[in-house]
Motif scaffolding. Structure first.
Motif, PDB file in Angstrom:
ATOM      1  N   VAL A 280      16.418  12.303  26.838  1.00 40.05           N
ATOM      2  CA  VAL A 280      15.974  13.694  26.949  1.00 40.05           C
ATOM      3  C   VAL A 280      14.591  13.834  27.588  1.00 40.05           C
ATOM      4  N   THR A 281      13.732  12.830  27.470  1.00 43.03           N
ATOM      5  CA  THR A 281      12.359  12.955  27.981  1.00 43.03           C
ATOM      6  C   THR A 281      12.298  13.324  29.462  1.00 43.03           C
ATOM      7  N   PRO A 282      13.014  12.614  30.366  1.00 41.58           N
ATOM      8  CA  PRO A 282      12.942  13.019  31.778  1.00 41.58           C
ATOM      9  C   PRO A 282      13.512  14.425  32.033  1.00 41.58           C
ATOM     10  N   ILE A 283      14.509  14.820  31.265  1.00 42.70           N
ATOM     11  CA  ILE A 283      15.089  16.160  31.410  1.00 42.70           C
ATOM     12  C   ILE A 283      14.036  17.207  31.050  1.00 42.70           C
ATOM     13  N   LEU A 284      13.322  16.967  29.949  1.00 41.98           N
ATOM     14  CA  LEU A 284      12.292  17.913  29.504  1.00 41.98           C
ATOM     15  C   LEU A 284      11.126  17.960  30.481  1.00 41.98           C
ATOM     16  N   GLN A 285      10.731  16.795  31.008  1.00 41.28           N
ATOM     17  CA  GLN A 285       9.630  16.756  31.978  1.00 41.28           C
ATOM     18  C   GLN A 285       9.979  17.569  33.218  1.00 41.28           C
ATOM     19  N   GLU A 286      11.228  17.464  33.653  1.00 42.51           N
ATOM     20  CA  GLU A 286      11.722  18.217  34.810  1.00 42.51           C
ATOM     21  C   GLU A 286      11.574  19.730  34.591  1.00 42.51           C
ATOM     22  N   GLU A 287      11.744  20.158  33.349  1.00 39.17           N
ATOM     23  CA  GLU A 287      11.708  21.590  33.019  1.00 39.17           C
ATOM     24  C   GLU A 287      10.352  22.018  32.432  1.00 39.17           C
ATOM     25  N   ASN A 288       9.357  21.125  32.456  1.00 38.70           N
ATOM     26  CA  ASN A 288       8.032  21.405  31.887  1.00 38.70           C
ATOM     27  C   ASN A 288       8.095  21.805  30.417  1.00 38.70           C
TER      28      ASN A 288
END
Length: 157
Positions: A14-22
């Motif tokens: 989930v971390t890269p997904i969240l980073q993508e969405e700020n």
């Protein structure tokens, strides 16, 4: 797969997904309630998150988890805001919430108490300073960070 392993794998996914969405990861829990397993992912951002962000992250995370299939048991995925009483999990969480009302429970008592609720006045050198009321007097307690078992924001009514 143990709960710790599930939360670790979920965090990696989930971390890269969240980073993508700020967006920020607040917490992950994998629990059994009755016969069902629940994978709960709590997300946030400055100003809070809404249903749209939760749905988006849920869809993206569900797709990735389905591809990887790391969890053997059937489970329900829930993505939500941590709410008004969000947990304080990291040192950064404490720094961001100076002057907020917080609740902490401790591993061992300090000044005879294992729980404190009050204003987070300072977090420096791994020491949390909370101003709290004892009857009608304001007092301060200094709590070493490593002695905190759980901490969260606390709503004042």
């Amino acid at each position: 797969m143990r709960a710790e392993e599930v939360t670790k794998v979920t965090e990696e996914v989930v971390t890269p997904i969240l980073q993508e969405e700020n967006l920020e990861l607040v917490d992950i829990e994998y629990v059994k309630e009755g016969r069902d397993f629940f994978l709960r992912v709590f997300i946030d951002k400055d100003g809070g998150v809404g249903l749209t962000e939760c749905e988006l992250i849920s869809e993206k995370l569900s797709e990735k988890l389905d591809q990887l299939d790391p969890i053997q048991d059937a489970y329900f995925l829930e993505v939500s805001s941590p709410g008004a009483e969000r947990p304080l999990k990291t040192k950064d969480d404490f720094l961001k919430n100076i002057n907020s009302n917080i609740y902490v429970s401790l591993y061992a008592p300090i000044d005879g108490e294992k729980e404190y609720e009050g204003i987070l006045k300072q977090f420096e050198n791994d020491v949390v300073i909370i101003e709290y009321k004892l009857k009608t007097r304001k007092k301060e307690v200094q709590i070493p960070y490593e002695k905190i078992a759980h901490a969260r924001l606390a709503v004042v009514f």
